[in-house]
Design an enzyme around this catalytic site. Structure first.
Site, PDB file in Angstrom:
ATOM      1  N   PRO A 100     -42.674   2.667  20.483  1.00  0.00           N
ATOM      2  CA  PRO A 100     -43.137   1.307  20.162  1.00  0.00           C
ATOM      3  C   PRO A 100     -43.208   0.454  21.416  1.00  0.00           C
ATOM      4  O   PRO A 100     -42.458   0.653  22.378  1.00  0.00           O
ATOM      5  CB  PRO A 100     -42.067   0.793  19.188  1.00  0.00           C
ATOM      6  CG  PRO A 100     -40.872   1.658  19.414  1.00  0.00           C
ATOM      7  CD  PRO A 100     -41.388   2.987  19.851  1.00  0.00           C
TER       8      PRO A 100
ATOM      9  N   SER B 121     -43.147   1.176  31.337  1.00  0.00           N
ATOM     10  CA  SER B 121     -42.637   1.514  32.671  1.00  0.00           C
ATOM     11  C   SER B 121     -42.606   3.017  32.882  1.00  0.00           C
ATOM     12  O   SER B 121     -42.946   3.519  33.957  1.00  0.00           O
ATOM     13  CB  SER B 121     -41.229   0.935  32.849  1.00  0.00           C
ATOM     14  OG  SER B 121     -41.255  -0.475  32.793  1.00  0.00           O
TER      15      SER B 121
ATOM     16  N   ASP C 101     -38.247  -1.989  35.621  1.00  0.00           N
ATOM     17  CA  ASP C 101     -37.796  -0.700  35.098  1.00  0.00           C
ATOM     18  C   ASP C 101     -38.544   0.493  35.693  1.00  0.00           C
ATOM     19  O   ASP C 101     -38.138   1.639  35.466  1.00  0.00           O
ATOM     20  CB  ASP C 101     -37.960  -0.647  33.575  1.00  0.00           C
ATOM     21  CG  ASP C 101     -36.853  -1.386  32.838  1.00  0.00           C
ATOM     22  OD1 ASP C 101     -35.778  -1.585  33.429  1.00  0.00           O
ATOM     23  OD2 ASP C 101     -37.070  -1.751  31.665  1.00  0.00           O
TER      24      ASP C 101
ATOM     25  N   LYS D  56     -36.436   5.056  28.237  1.00  0.00           N
ATOM     26  CA  LYS D  56     -35.309   4.592  29.040  1.00  0.00           C
ATOM     27  C   LYS D  56     -34.359   3.805  28.152  1.00  0.00           C
ATOM     28  O   LYS D  56     -34.786   2.932  27.399  1.00  0.00           O
ATOM     29  CB  LYS D  56     -35.832   3.714  30.189  1.00  0.00           C
ATOM     30  CG  LYS D  56     -34.788   3.045  31.062  1.00  0.00           C
ATOM     31  CD  LYS D  56     -34.522   1.572  30.802  1.00  0.00           C
ATOM     32  CE  LYS D  56     -35.456   0.778  29.995  1.00  0.00           C
ATOM     33  NZ  LYS D  56     -34.929  -0.552  29.555  1.00  0.00           N
TER      34      LYS D  56
END
Length: 303
Positions: free
Chosen positions: A112, A121, A154, A23
């Site tokens: 990462p 998320s 998120d 995202k």
């Protein structure tokens, strides 16, 4: 996101898998703070065509395994209350009121951790989707969104999985019109950034929202012109805590193929938008100059 075969040995349950896309906050404005301490935001959020891979199948007993370049950060899965994938499955069972079968879950961790691109998320959202598909369980969309928000701000947008304007504390999503094709290069210098620490370091928590959105962006140049009038209100605070973020931005901005650069989320991952055909060469150039950085070339996902 369908069953893609069977596992080996005595286990014959179909395996369900999907890509948990990274995202990216192309813009992130912090617009206030509620009395309960949650920050209000207004964000233009997209997804990359790169991410973690999650797979699961029903099994005789529950298990969680992890592989990939960032597996060490999650090795062993940890307790259920600290692992977003396991928490998502447990929350789905609690909300459904049904007893779900045990799952054998495998996560290929390519993104990462604590990097501002929603890896955890996205993994949680993928687990919610796959567990329903593997069992035939159908949770109403409002209940599913409530589960997602409880897992993290998120997770709702990652569950939707398409470009969106995200506001409130993450629960209000407005789908965006189709975006023009954009190349995308993600760069992380190898440092984890604490989101709570960045929030604490903010100098201002009451900023203007995003400017008005056009009905559509007809080309990449239109999108970049609009982004020029936006911000990431967490960027300055994150750089104060991790100055190497400024080095990443400088390296991206110095490259002739990079058309727009910014930090995503609370960092430390930064991105460059570019022509789709330029992303690979841009990423390769940066890898040669900064071999210790995590660098990925992608495109903006159509959703």
């Amino acid at each position: 996101m369908r069953g893609n075969g069977t596992s080996s040995g005595a286990d014959t349950a179909p395996v369900f898998s999907c890509l948990a896309r990274a995202k990216i906050n192309l813009a992130l404005h912090i617009t206030g703070r509620r009395e309960d301490g949650y920050h209000l935001l207004d964000s233009f959020t997209i997804f990359a065509e790169t991410g973690d891979h999650l797979s699961l199948r029903t099994a005789a007993s529950s298990s969680f395994t992890v592989s990939g370049p960032f597996a060490a950060a999650l090795e062993g899965g940890g307790p259920a209350d600290s692992n977003l994938v396991l928490r998502a499955i447990a929350a789905l069972q609690n909300a459904s009121g049904q007893s779900l079968p045990p799952f054998a879950v495998h996560l290929e961790k390519n993104l990462p951790v604590a990097s501002g691109i929603g890896g955890g998320s996205a993994d949680a959202a993928a687990a919610l989707r796959l567990a329903q598909e593997a069992t035939g369980l159908a949770v109403p969309s409002d209940a599913l969104q409530s589960i997602a928000l409880d897992l993290g701000a998120d997770v709702p947008v990652c569950l939707a999985g398409r470009p969106a304007r995200m506001s409130g504390i993450g629960e209000t999503l407005a789908p965006l019109s189709p975006l023009p094709r954009c190349g995308l290069v993600l760069v992380n210098p190898g440092v984890a950034v604490s989101t709570p620490a960045v929030f604490r370091a903010l100098e201002c928590r009451d900023n203007p929202p995003l400017p008005a959105l056009p009905e559509e962006f007809t080309c990449r140049e239109d999108l970049i012109r609009w982004l020029d009038g936006t911000r990431n209100d967490m960027q300055a605070a994150a750089i104060t805590l991790s100055p190497v973020i400024a080095d990443v931005l400088a390296a991206l901005e110095a490259h002739p193929a990079a058309e727009f650069c910014r930090m995503s989320g609370s960092g430390a991952t930064c991105f460059a938008l570019c022509a789709p055909e330029a992303a690979g060469a841009l990423a390769d150039d940066l890898r040669q100059r900064h071999p210790g950085w995590w660098i990925a070339a992608s495109e903006v996902s159509a959703g």
